[in-house]
Scaffold this active site. Structure first.
Site, short mmCIF file in Angstrom:
data_model
loop_
_atom_site.label_atom_id
_atom_site.label_comp_id
_atom_site.label_asym_id
_atom_site.label_seq_id
_atom_site.Cartn_x
_atom_site.Cartn_y
_atom_site.Cartn_z
N GLU A 244 31.66 -14.88 22.53
CA GLU A 244 30.55 -13.97 22.21
C GLU A 244 29.42 -14.15 23.21
O GLU A 244 28.24 -14.26 22.84
CB GLU A 244 30.05 -14.22 20.78
N CYS B 36 26.58 -8.48 10.78
CA CYS B 36 25.26 -8.67 11.38
C CYS B 36 24.76 -7.40 12.07
O CYS B 36 23.56 -7.14 12.12
CB CYS B 36 25.27 -9.84 12.36
#
Length: 515
Positions: A35, A119
């Site tokens: 990520e 998120c």
């Protein structure tokens, strides 16, 4: 906050991103495994991560940096990310979301209603209503206009109430009318940001650049009169005694521009991106050539024209240019079809008409194009597997990986499954006689969760039964190479590749060939 070492560290980190690691859309983060970032200039398009949350963070970060030193360079990055990478993260209806925002797709990407780790949707929901706070800023001497959005605002400026109103069709048109209404006449500086794209600068640094240069075409008209202006930190400075009703008109050139990436960005060599105003454009399947765009070869000398379509994708400016379809024949040669008109849409609007092919970086030479695969047995087969995902189409797309850990193109995997037998299968249009196969394994060690398998076997369909082929060569399990197998010829309507996944790691396949 005045700790110089802290500020210098923040600047160095941001410069490293903007000068070497940011996508043309303003998205950041090249890989999903961590990520985060990879080495400088590693910016694959099909597997770009560019998480929507990262775009939110990038916008907030650049806003804070602007508030610290007043440089428009940060707002330039903010604007690019806002209009492209961030806006792509939510559908036009506002009900579906992207976690990653790739710059290329063969149809394996599609927005979702929700995520297990959700998120991104709330980050979109919190940033959008906060946008009014990004349009203006002030010091004790100046009012800054950073973004061009139709609005009205009331600013408490040293005890004087100043109303600012913008009237504009930006980003489709470059004309912005700004009406200034202070409660009482007062002399102060109005600082209007002149975006980098209006100053022949794609983005701060040299990672991307326009293929041509245009003269300074920004016009400022105050109360009907053209005015000369000086710039400071990327802002046009208009020092004036402002009184209620003063009108400043800003006209930005909205020429369509072609962009080239630094040669170190291997994924973008031999390609151009297209931008108009702050918007990056892409080619998408519904508009072009029977649903295919990844195989298009664009005419780098063709003109670029645009027209506004109010009924398309909530109203967009569509850009038209020229390109040819390409495909491979059975000898591996590239066949070029007749040139046709190709339409481009703003990148943020893609995937609102269903999943399919899309690309931002447009090939302009035959070395950078991905022709339609040759009509081999494998390519013409129906593909299936023990785990059904859209990525299964990658195993017969005739892309030869650079190595087993090549993430620049899609691959098929069984992660997180371990210690089991899995399979992929080709069903033929009609019975075929075959005697050879080769497979290229996916292995993202040492950090990832997939490794080459323990063993594998090939079976063919005989009636209702699956029967092992009779090998003429040994089964091999090799990393970073083709694993070839010759066997006694079989005539069958389907072939199945069975794979024994290891106990600790899962596995995957880049490509599977049969002859």
């Amino acid at each position: 906050f005045n700790d110089s070492s802290y500020i210098n560290a923040i600047r160095k980190i941001l410069e490293d991103i903007v000068y070497r690691k940011i996508y043309i859309t303003g998205g950041i983060g090249a890989s999903g495994g961590n990520e985060g970032f990879q080495q400088p200039y590693f910016l694959p398009n099909m597997t770009a991560y560019c998480e929507t949350c990262a775009s939110v963070g990038n916008i907030i970060w650049n806003q804070r940096m602007f508030l610290y030193d007043g440089s428009s360079a940060y707002i330039d990055v903010l604007e690019r990310t806002l209009y492209n990478a961030f806006l792509s993260g939510v559908s036009l209806k506002g009900d579906r979301f992207f976690y990653p925002n790739p710059l290329e797709s063969f149809g394996q990407h599609n927005r979702s209603r929700w995520f297990g780790c959700a998120c991104c949707p709330p980050n979109v929901a919190r940033l959008l209503p906060s946008l009014p706070g990004y349009i203006y800023a002030k010091t004790d001497k100046s009012i800054y206009i950073n973004l061009f959005i139709e609005n009205s605002a009331h600013i408490d400026f040293n005890g004087n109430k100043v109303e600012l109103m913008q009237k504009t069709s930006f980003p489709w048109q470059g004309r912005v009318e700004i009406t200034v209404k202070p409660n009482k006449a007062e002399t102060f500086e109005l600082l209007v940001r002149i975006p980098g794209w209006a100053r022949n600068e794609v983005i701060p640094g040299n990672l991307y650049y326009f293929t041509d240069s245009i003269p300074d075409g920004v016009k400022l008209i105050l109360n009907g009169n053209n005015i000369d202006y000086k710039t400071r930190n990327g802002y046009a400075v208009i020092n004036n005694q402002w009184k209620a009703g003063d009108k400043l008109i800003v006209e930005f050139p909205m020429k369509i521009r072609k962009i080239t990436a630094d040669y170190k960005v291997e994924a973008d060599r031999g390609k151009n991106a297209v931008q108009r105003g702050p918007l990056v454009y892409c080619a998408e399947w519904p508009d072009n050539m029977k649903g295919h765009v990844l195989n298009l070869l664009f005419n780098k000398n063709a003109g670029l024209t645009s027209q506004f379509y109010p009924d398309s994708l909530n109203g967009i400016e569509i850009i038209s240019t020229r390109a040819r379809q390409t495909r491979k024949n059975m000898n591996g040669q590239i066949i070029f079809d007749e040139e046709q008109t190709v339409n481009l849409i703003p990148y943020y609007a893609w995937n609102n008409r269903g999943p399919g092919e899309m690309m931002v970086w447009l090939p302009i030479n035959e070395h950078s194009v991905h022709p339609l695969p040759a009509p081999t047995i494998a390519y013409k087969s129906k593909v299936s597997g023990s785990r059904e995902t859209s990525a299964i189409r990658a195993i017969n797309d005739q892309y030869e990986p650079l190595n087993s850990n090549d993430h620049s193109w899609p691959f098929y995997h069984w992660w997180p499954v371990t210690d089991t037998w899995e399979w992929v299968q080709y069903d033929f249009e009609k019975p075929q006689t075959i005697s050879y196969t080769k497979v290229y394994w996916f292995d993202d060690g040492p950090d990832g969760g997939c490794r080459i398998p323990e063993t594998w076997e090939l079976l063919y369909k005989s009636g209702d039964n699956w029967v092992p082929v009779k090998p003429k060569t040994a089964y091999k399990v090799i990393k970073d190479a083709w694993n070839e197998l010759e066997f006694e010829p079989v005539n069958t309507c389907a072939i199945r590749l069975r794979v024994k996944i290891g106990k600790e790691f899962s596995g995957g396949i880049h490509e599977w060939v049969i002859k």
